[in-house]
Design a protein around this motif. Structure first.
Motif, short mmCIF file in Angstrom:
data_model
loop_
_atom_site.label_atom_id
_atom_site.label_comp_id
_atom_site.label_asym_id
_atom_site.label_seq_id
_atom_site.Cartn_x
_atom_site.Cartn_y
_atom_site.Cartn_z
N LEU A 72 6.83 6.57 14.66
CA LEU A 72 7.51 5.81 13.62
C LEU A 72 6.59 4.77 12.99
O LEU A 72 6.63 4.56 11.78
CB LEU A 72 8.77 5.14 14.19
CG LEU A 72 9.89 6.09 14.59
CD1 LEU A 72 11.04 5.32 15.24
CD2 LEU A 72 10.38 6.89 13.40
N THR A 73 5.73 4.16 13.79
CA THR A 73 4.78 3.17 13.26
C THR A 73 3.77 3.85 12.34
O THR A 73 3.44 3.32 11.27
CB THR A 73 4.07 2.43 14.40
OG1 THR A 73 5.06 1.83 15.25
CG2 THR A 73 3.15 1.35 13.88
N ALA A 74 3.29 5.03 12.72
CA ALA A 74 2.34 5.75 11.87
C ALA A 74 3.00 6.20 10.57
O ALA A 74 2.38 6.13 9.50
CB ALA A 74 1.76 6.95 12.62
N LEU A 75 4.24 6.65 10.63
CA LEU A 75 4.95 7.02 9.42
C LEU A 75 5.22 5.80 8.53
O LEU A 75 5.14 5.88 7.31
CB LEU A 75 6.25 7.75 9.75
CG LEU A 75 6.09 9.17 10.28
CD1 LEU A 75 7.43 9.73 10.77
CD2 LEU A 75 5.47 10.08 9.23
N ALA A 76 5.53 4.66 9.16
CA ALA A 76 5.71 3.43 8.39
C ALA A 76 4.40 3.03 7.72
O ALA A 76 4.40 2.55 6.57
CB ALA A 76 6.22 2.31 9.28
N ALA A 77 3.28 3.25 8.40
CA ALA A 77 1.96 2.97 7.81
C ALA A 77 1.73 3.87 6.59
O ALA A 77 1.24 3.41 5.55
CB ALA A 77 0.86 3.18 8.84
N ALA A 78 2.09 5.14 6.70
CA ALA A 78 1.94 6.07 5.58
C ALA A 78 2.83 5.65 4.41
O ALA A 78 2.41 5.71 3.25
CB ALA A 78 2.28 7.49 6.02
N LEU A 79 4.04 5.22 4.71
CA LEU A 79 4.94 4.76 3.65
C LEU A 79 4.39 3.51 2.96
O LEU A 79 4.40 3.40 1.73
CB LEU A 79 6.34 4.49 4.21
CG LEU A 79 7.38 3.98 3.23
CD1 LEU A 79 7.60 4.96 2.09
CD2 LEU A 79 8.69 3.69 3.95
N ALA A 80 3.88 2.57 3.74
CA ALA A 80 3.28 1.36 3.16
C ALA A 80 2.06 1.71 2.31
O ALA A 80 1.86 1.14 1.24
CB ALA A 80 2.90 0.37 4.26
N ALA A 81 1.26 2.66 2.77
CA ALA A 81 0.10 3.10 1.98
C ALA A 81 0.56 3.73 0.67
O ALA A 81 -0.08 3.55 -0.38
CB ALA A 81 -0.75 4.08 2.78
N ALA A 82 1.67 4.45 0.70
CA ALA A 82 2.21 5.05 -0.52
C ALA A 82 2.67 3.96 -1.49
O ALA A 82 2.44 4.06 -2.70
CB ALA A 82 3.36 5.99 -0.19
N VAL A 83 3.30 2.93 -0.97
CA VAL A 83 3.72 1.81 -1.82
C VAL A 83 2.49 1.18 -2.47
O VAL A 83 2.49 0.86 -3.66
CB VAL A 83 4.51 0.76 -1.00
CG1 VAL A 83 4.72 -0.52 -1.79
CG2 VAL A 83 5.85 1.35 -0.55
N ASN A 84 1.41 1.05 -1.71
CA ASN A 84 0.15 0.52 -2.25
C ASN A 84 -0.35 1.38 -3.40
O ASN A 84 -0.78 0.87 -4.44
CB ASN A 84 -0.89 0.43 -1.14
CG ASN A 84 -2.26 0.09 -1.67
OD1 ASN A 84 -3.07 0.99 -1.89
ND2 ASN A 84 -2.54 -1.18 -1.85
N LYS A 85 -0.29 2.69 -3.25
CA LYS A 85 -0.77 3.60 -4.31
C LYS A 85 0.10 3.51 -5.56
O LYS A 85 -0.40 3.57 -6.67
CB LYS A 85 -0.78 5.06 -3.81
CG LYS A 85 -1.55 5.32 -2.54
CD LYS A 85 -2.98 4.85 -2.58
CE LYS A 85 -3.70 5.12 -1.29
NZ LYS A 85 -3.67 4.04 -0.32
N ILE A 86 1.41 3.36 -5.37
CA ILE A 86 2.32 3.23 -6.51
C ILE A 86 2.03 1.92 -7.25
O ILE A 86 1.96 1.89 -8.48
CB ILE A 86 3.79 3.28 -6.05
CG1 ILE A 86 4.12 4.66 -5.46
CG2 ILE A 86 4.74 2.91 -7.18
CD1 ILE A 86 3.96 5.82 -6.40
N ALA A 87 1.83 0.84 -6.52
CA ALA A 87 1.49 -0.44 -7.15
C ALA A 87 0.16 -0.33 -7.88
O ALA A 87 0.03 -0.85 -9.00
CB ALA A 87 1.45 -1.55 -6.10
N ALA A 88 -0.80 0.35 -7.29
CA ALA A 88 -2.11 0.52 -7.94
C ALA A 88 -1.96 1.29 -9.25
O ALA A 88 -2.58 0.95 -10.26
CB ALA A 88 -3.08 1.24 -7.01
N LYS A 89 -1.13 2.30 -9.24
CA LYS A 89 -0.88 3.08 -10.45
C LYS A 89 -0.31 2.20 -11.55
O LYS A 89 -0.67 2.34 -12.72
CB LYS A 89 0.07 4.24 -10.12
CG LYS A 89 0.45 5.10 -11.26
CD LYS A 89 -0.60 6.12 -11.55
CE LYS A 89 -0.07 7.11 -12.60
NZ LYS A 89 -1.09 7.97 -13.07
#
Length: 168
Positions: A136-153
């Motif tokens: 769950l922590t690794a999946l939460a990390a992936a979700l947070a990284a996705a949020v970072n990519k969306i913000a970067a976009k």
């Protein structure tokens, strides 16, 4: 790219995860700030961008911190595989937060197949011994990284890559 998981695993014994992640970002911030100063680039300041900049930086810090924490409970290969779901989360989040990005049938099917693929690979290996907190922590990390990519976009049209790197 994949070597970061081995580096994280190697440092787990000697350096706390949050200190390691913080040191990594401190180095990036110094390099990016130097590049900004040398290039004299400016950020198009608009109030709406402030929230996205904050989201961008915090999401990346959360992603890396969670990834470092996940590797306390998971083999680095499992953490890498779970963190590899980031693009799948990006596809799901872009539908809502990136103008012009719509999640259509084929993209949704591909994302679903991707998540199923990760589950199948994990189930076929050491997944039975994985702690659910680590997964769950690794999946939460992936979700947070996705949020970072969306913000970067959202920010890339208004900011130089050096500014984004520094903010991150």
């Amino acid at each position: 790219w994949g070597t970061q998981f081995l580096v994280i695993r190697g440092g787990q014994e000697t350096v706390p995860p949050l200190l390691t992640a913080s040191a990594r970002f401190a180095v990036f911030a110094v390099v990016a700030t130097a590049a900004l100063v040398l290039s004299r680039q400016r950020f198009a300041e608009r109030p709406v961008l402030t929230g996205w900049r904050l989201c961008f930086g915090l999401a990346q810090a959360a992603a890396m911190s969670l990834l470092y924490l996940a590797e306390r409970h998971l083999p680095s290969s499992a953490a890498a595989l779970l963190f590899g779901t980031t693009p799948l989360f990006v596809a799901l989040l872009a539908h809502r937060f990136v103008p012009g990005e719509r999640l259509r049938g084929r993209t949704l099917a591909a994302a679903a197949i991707g998540f199923v693929g990760v589950a199948v690979v994990l189930a076929g290996g050491p997944a039975l011994q994985l702690r659910s907190a680590g997964v769950l922590t690794a999946l939460a990390a992936a979700l947070a990284a996705a949020v970072n990519k969306i913000a970067a976009k959202r920010l890339v049209a208004h900011a130089s890559p050096f500014r984004l790197l520094r903010d991150m």
